[in-house]
Write a protein that holds these residues in place. Structure first.
Motif, PDB file in Angstrom:
ATOM      1  N   ARG A 124       0.817  -1.205   0.000  1.00 15.34           N
ATOM      2  CA  ARG A 124       0.000   0.000   0.000  1.00 15.34           C
ATOM      3  C   ARG A 124       0.856   1.261   0.000  1.00 15.34           C
ATOM      4  NH1 ARG A 124      -2.628  -0.679   4.520  1.00 15.34           N
ATOM      5  NH2 ARG A 124      -4.402  -1.804   3.624  1.00 15.34           N
ATOM      6  N   GLY A 125       0.698   2.082  -1.042  1.00 18.24           N
ATOM      7  CA  GLY A 125       1.514   3.276  -1.197  1.00 18.24           C
ATOM      8  C   GLY A 125       0.937   4.501  -0.525  1.00 18.24           C
ATOM      9  N   GLN A 126       0.687   4.417   0.789  1.00 19.60           N
ATOM     10  CA  GLN A 126       0.223   5.579   1.525  1.00 19.60           C
ATOM     11  C   GLN A 126       0.742   5.519   2.951  1.00 19.60           C
ATOM     12  OE1 GLN A 126      -4.151   4.920   1.349  1.00 19.60           O
ATOM     13  NE2 GLN A 126      -4.057   4.653   3.564  1.00 19.60           N
ATOM     14  N   THR A 456       7.002  -1.383   0.403  1.00 18.67           N
ATOM     15  CA  THR A 456       6.676  -0.057   0.926  1.00 18.67           C
ATOM     16  C   THR A 456       6.671  -0.074   2.449  1.00 18.67           C
ATOM     17  OG1 THR A 456       5.354   0.460  -1.031  1.00 18.67           O
ATOM     18  CG2 THR A 456       4.939   1.767   0.936  1.00 18.67           C
ATOM     19  N   TYR A 457       7.383   0.875   3.056  1.00 19.22           N
ATOM     20  CA  TYR A 457       7.501   0.920   4.513  1.00 19.22           C
ATOM     21  C   TYR A 457       6.643   2.016   5.141  1.00 19.22           C
ATOM     22  CZ  TYR A 457      11.037   4.178   2.722  1.00 19.22           C
ATOM     23  OH  TYR A 457      11.690   5.148   2.001  1.00 19.22           O
ATOM     24  N   ALA A 458       5.954   2.827   4.336  1.00 20.21           N
ATOM     25  CA  ALA A 458       5.230   3.986   4.866  1.00 20.21           C
ATOM     26  C   ALA A 458       3.951   3.614   5.598  1.00 20.21           C
ATOM     27  CB  ALA A 458       4.893   4.953   3.725  1.00 20.21           C
ATOM     28  N   GLY A 459       3.321   2.511   5.200  1.00 21.88           N
ATOM     29  CA  GLY A 459       1.993   2.215   5.710  1.00 21.88           C
ATOM     30  C   GLY A 459       1.935   1.221   6.848  1.00 21.88           C
ATOM     31  N   VAL A 460       3.089   0.843   7.404  1.00 16.82           N
ATOM     32  CA  VAL A 460       3.125  -0.179   8.453  1.00 16.82           C
ATOM     33  C   VAL A 460       4.059   0.264   9.581  1.00 16.82           C
ATOM     34  CG1 VAL A 460       2.493  -2.217   7.093  1.00 16.82           C
ATOM     35  CG2 VAL A 460       4.849  -1.374   7.027  1.00 16.82           C
ATOM     36  N   SER A 461       3.855  -0.322  10.746  1.00 16.70           N
ATOM     37  CA  SER A 461       4.688   0.011  11.904  1.00 16.70           C
ATOM     38  C   SER A 461       6.038  -0.700  11.808  1.00 16.70           C
ATOM     39  CB  SER A 461       3.984  -0.422  13.191  1.00 16.70           C
ATOM     40  OG  SER A 461       3.878  -1.842  13.249  1.00 16.70           O
ATOM     41  N   GLU A 462       6.956  -0.343  12.702  1.00 17.88           N
ATOM     42  CA  GLU A 462       8.287  -0.965  12.703  1.00 17.88           C
ATOM     43  C   GLU A 462       8.196  -2.468  12.962  1.00 17.88           C
ATOM     44  OE1 GLU A 462      11.021   1.323  15.216  1.00 17.88           O
ATOM     45  OE2 GLU A 462       9.666   3.023  14.941  1.00 17.88           O
ATOM     46  N   SER A 463       7.363  -2.868  13.915  1.00 18.80           N
ATOM     47  CA  SER A 463       7.234  -4.303  14.206  1.00 18.80           C
ATOM     48  C   SER A 463       6.615  -5.046  13.032  1.00 18.80           C
ATOM     49  CB  SER A 463       6.390  -4.515  15.465  1.00 18.80           C
ATOM     50  OG  SER A 463       5.089  -3.974  15.311  1.00 18.80           O
ATOM     51  N   GLU A 464       5.666  -4.414  12.340  1.00 25.78           N
ATOM     52  CA  GLU A 464       5.051  -5.051  11.174  1.00 25.78           C
ATOM     53  C   GLU A 464       6.049  -5.172  10.029  1.00 25.78           C
ATOM     54  OE1 GLU A 464       0.343  -3.917  11.245  1.00 25.78           O
ATOM     55  OE2 GLU A 464       1.763  -2.282  10.897  1.00 25.78           O
ATOM     56  N   ILE A 465       6.935  -4.195   9.907  1.00 25.17           N
ATOM     57  CA  ILE A 465       7.956  -4.264   8.852  1.00 25.17           C
ATOM     58  C   ILE A 465       8.822  -5.506   9.049  1.00 25.17           C
ATOM     59  CG2 ILE A 465      10.066  -3.185   7.978  1.00 25.17           C
ATOM     60  CD1 ILE A 465       8.711  -0.455   8.504  1.00 25.17           C
ATOM     61  N   GLU A 466       9.327  -5.705  10.246  1.00 31.98           N
ATOM     62  CA  GLU A 466      10.210  -6.856  10.486  1.00 31.98           C
ATOM     63  C   GLU A 466       9.463  -8.169  10.281  1.00 31.98           C
ATOM     64  OE1 GLU A 466      13.570  -8.561  13.557  1.00 31.98           O
ATOM     65  OE2 GLU A 466      12.548  -6.664  13.979  1.00 31.98           O
ATOM     66  N   GLU A 467       8.245  -8.268  10.805  1.00 34.47           N
ATOM     67  CA  GLU A 467       7.466  -9.492  10.616  1.00 34.47           C
ATOM     68  C   GLU A 467       7.129  -9.697   9.138  1.00 34.47           C
ATOM     69  OE1 GLU A 467       5.338 -12.974  10.993  1.00 34.47           O
ATOM     70  OE2 GLU A 467       6.777 -12.017  12.362  1.00 34.47           O
ATOM     71  N   GLY A 468       6.835  -8.586   8.431  1.00 31.31           N
ATOM     72  CA  GLY A 468       6.539  -8.690   6.999  1.00 31.31           C
ATOM     73  C   GLY A 468       7.711  -9.226   6.206  1.00 31.31           C
ATOM     74  N   ILE A 469       8.921  -8.803   6.540  1.00 33.99           N
ATOM     75  CA  ILE A 469      10.099  -9.292   5.815  1.00 33.99           C
ATOM     76  C   ILE A 469      10.381 -10.762   6.150  1.00 33.99           C
ATOM     77  CG2 ILE A 469      12.575  -8.969   5.426  1.00 33.99           C
ATOM     78  CD1 ILE A 469      10.752  -6.831   4.168  1.00 33.99           C
ATOM     79  N   THR A 470      10.099 -11.194   7.373  1.00 34.40           N
ATOM     80  CA  THR A 470      10.259 -12.622   7.668  1.00 34.40           C
ATOM     81  C   THR A 470       9.275 -13.441   6.848  1.00 34.40           C
ATOM     82  OG1 THR A 470       8.720 -12.601   9.554  1.00 34.40           O
ATOM     83  CG2 THR A 470      11.026 -12.103  10.018  1.00 34.40           C
ATOM     84  N   ARG A 471       8.062 -12.929   6.663  1.00 31.35           N
ATOM     85  CA  ARG A 471       7.084 -13.629   5.829  1.00 31.35           C
ATOM     86  C   ARG A 471       7.508 -13.600   4.359  1.00 31.35           C
ATOM     87  NH1 ARG A 471       1.177 -11.709   8.335  1.00 31.35           N
ATOM     88  NH2 ARG A 471       1.712 -12.073  10.547  1.00 31.35           N
ATOM     89  N   PHE A 472       8.124 -12.496   3.957  1.00 33.92           N
ATOM     90  CA  PHE A 472       8.653 -12.397   2.595  1.00 33.92           C
ATOM     91  C   PHE A 472       9.745 -13.442   2.387  1.00 33.92           C
ATOM     92  CE2 PHE A 472      11.550  -9.868  -0.371  1.00 33.92           C
ATOM     93  CZ  PHE A 472      10.823 -10.185  -1.511  1.00 33.92           C
ATOM     94  N   GLU A 473      10.622 -13.592   3.370  1.00 33.65           N
ATOM     95  CA  GLU A 473      11.685 -14.612   3.291  1.00 33.65           C
ATOM     96  C   GLU A 473      11.064 -16.006   3.191  1.00 33.65           C
ATOM     97  OE1 GLU A 473      14.336 -17.717   4.423  1.00 33.65           O
ATOM     98  OE2 GLU A 473      12.653 -17.045   5.678  1.00 33.65           O
ATOM     99  N   ARG A 474      10.027 -16.249   3.980  1.00 31.06           N
ATOM    100  CA  ARG A 474       9.343 -17.544   3.953  1.00 31.06           C
ATOM    101  C   ARG A 474       8.724 -17.789   2.581  1.00 31.06           C
ATOM    102  NH1 ARG A 474       5.103 -17.001   7.948  1.00 31.06           N
ATOM    103  NH2 ARG A 474       6.884 -16.500   9.277  1.00 31.06           N
ATOM    104  N   THR A 475       8.215 -16.732   1.980  1.00 31.26           N
ATOM    105  CA  THR A 475       7.624 -16.827   0.644  1.00 31.26           C
ATOM    106  C   THR A 475       8.665 -17.245  -0.384  1.00 31.26           C
ATOM    107  OG1 THR A 475       5.936 -15.162   1.149  1.00 31.26           O
ATOM    108  CG2 THR A 475       6.491 -15.486  -1.172  1.00 31.26           C
ATOM    109  N   LEU A 476       9.803 -16.580  -0.365  1.00 30.20           N
ATOM    110  CA  LEU A 476      10.863 -16.907  -1.327  1.00 30.20           C
ATOM    111  C   LEU A 476      11.360 -18.333  -1.119  1.00 30.20           C
ATOM    112  CD1 LEU A 476      12.951 -13.584  -1.333  1.00 30.20           C
ATOM    113  CD2 LEU A 476      11.101 -14.280  -2.873  1.00 30.20           C
TER     114      LEU A 476
END
Length: 485
Positions: A124-126, A456-476
């Motif tokens: 989300r770009g906001q 995009t890092y603008a629409g999420v909190s710091e904790s969500e960013i880290e958890e999101g990247i772990t899920r991204f790693e799991r996806t790859l």
């Protein structure tokens, strides 16, 4: 195929077949990369000669909708760069049907998945809601008098607001634009829509950066325009490619996002800005400058070069687009166009027909917001917060996917542009990400080659960013493991 040929029609059979596939491609039923049936099999199914199918497929290839892959037959093109408008509906046809071109299938899938509250949305770009200036705007609402008439507003925009915008552009961007040279619009996307309908015509060729946010907008294809790619590198677009595109395709306009470009984050260097202006002045081609992120320089980064419109001051070659969607709140739906008076008059006439002007209530609210100094204070806050979130995402990327992904170091705006070391089909990585409850934007949406991702890092909190990247790693990792089975 359930569809049947009309053998009583005067339209040749091969064109009927080509038109049927064209509709299925445009609707998203046949997405980019999807294979078409083998010629021999389809000929048997439809009861025609194979040469008829060959002619239909050649028609589709000539239009740019399909491509031939050695050893794999014919498939839908991976992109629509340079597609001939004669094979695509234009805006006038769509007014008869009462609709725009549909949302691109990938974008629609992302929008649907974002409704799941369990998903971490790195697409989300906001700004996140905690970064909206809610308190300041609420206070201003209470104190802003509605002394202006509540009848239909001036289609150009409230005169007081346009004077404030004129001062705002001068103070923050060095752009000199008189109130008569400014049009108030409902966001930059309405500005683009007005330009494609009023300044250009179906069949015109236009140049945009490749990849580009503009590529994702169906409104360009709805207008019957052909999009041609200007290549990018780490310093932004390559200006001399504009000359080449003009010689080959007689392009009539250049659309550019020179500062913190979406999606790549690149910033066009000063030398290239001057070269781009020089080329376009020689060819008498106007430039539309989208400056959505120009104010969002992150802490520790150098300020970007001046806007193209400032460098072209008095030259009349640039139409400048700005808004508060990225620096305040997209829900305000306020943007502006600055340009030659004749262009502003033409766009204002069309806007009058479209919506009778932007809400006077919102215009007066935003006028108070800008003139009170609240916007500058809010800008400092979000630049600080965006810098923190960018650094958290960069650290998480390095920790979790550093061996699988390369990325840029954004100096401004919202996004990190990533390249997978092993290219994965966009739909496969997107669907796997949705299964892992993380969303991101595949590069295909922006006309990029396979294997690119925008985070995009603008629409999420710091904790969500880290958890999101772990899920991204799991996806790859999931996609990698499935490819090895």
């Amino acid at each position: 195929m359930e569809w049947k040929l009309d053998r009583t029609s005067k339209e040749p059979l091969f064109r009927q077949i080509a038109r049927s596939f064209e509709k299925r491609i445009q609707s998203g039923e046949l997405p980019p990369g999807a294979p078409l049936p083998p010629e021999r099999k389809l000929a048997e199914e439809l009861g025609v000669n194979r040469s008829t199918i060959t002619a239909a497929y050649e028609e589709l290839r000539a239009s740019g909708l399909t491509q031939s892959v050695q050893g794999s037959g014919t498939c839908v093109s991976d992109h629509l760069w340079g597609v001939s408008p004669r094979r695509l509906p234009n805006w006038h046809q769509y007014t008869n049907g009462g609709s725009f071109l549909p949302t691109l299938p990938l974008s629609k899938r992302i929008r649907e998945a974002s409704a799941d509250p369990r998903v971490i949305n790195l697409a989300r770009g906001q700004l996140s809601s905690d970064l909206f200036p809610e308190e300041a705007l609420s206070d201003l609402l209470k104190s802003t008098p509605l002394t202006a008439s509540l009848s239909y507003p001036d289609p150009k925009g409230d005169e007081i607001f346009r004077h404030t915008l004129s001062a705002h552009l001068q103070k923050h961007y060095g752009i000199e634009a008189a109130p008569e040279e400014i049009l108030v619009v409902s966001g930059a996307q309405q500005a683009l829509h007005l330009l494609t309908q009023c300044i250009l015509s179906p069949g015109d060729a236009v140049a945009i950066e490749g990849p580009s946010y503009a590529y994702s907008l169906p409104l360009f294809i709805s207008a019957g325009l052909r999009l041609f790619r200007i290549p990018l590198d780490e310093q932004g677009l390559l200006p001399d490619e504009v000359m080449s595109l003009y010689q080959k395709h007689k392009i009539r306009m250049v659309f550019a996002n020179p500062t913190y470009q979406n999606p790549t984050g690149t910033t066009l260097s000063l030398a290239r800005r001057k070269r781009l202006l020089q080329i376009c002045e020689e060819l008498r081609i106007p430039i539309v400058e989208d400056d959505a992120y120009g104010s969002l320089t992150l802490h520790g980064s150098q300020a970007p070069p001046p806007a193209l419109m400032k460098l072209n001051q008095g030259g009349g070659s640039v139409i400048y687009l700005g808004s508060l969607s990225k620096t305040a709140a997209p829900g305000l739906r306020i943007g502006w166009v600055a340009g030659p008076r004749s262009v502003i008059e033409r766009l204002a006439d069309a806007k009058q027909q479209m919506d009778f002007g932007t809400s006077i209530v919102v215009q007066r609210l935003v006028e108070s917001y800008l003139s009170s100094g609240q916007w500058e204070r809010h800008l400092q806050r979000i630049r600080k917060e965006l810098t923190i979130r960018r650094d958290v995402m960069l650290q998480a990327l390095d920790q979790y996917v550093g061996d699988q992904v390369k990325w840029n170091m954004p100096e401004g705006s919202y996004h990190i542009w990533c390249r997978l070391r092993n290219a994965i089909p966009d739909r496969e990585v997107l669907e796997t990400g949705i299964q892992n409850r993380v969303l991101f934007l595949p590069g295909e949406i922006y006309g990029a080659e396979r294997g690119y991702i925008r985070l995009t890092y603008a629409g999420v909190s710091e904790s969500e960013i880290e958890e999101g990247i772990t899920r991204f790693e799991r996806t790859l990792q999931t996609v990698k493991n499935s490819a090895q089975i």
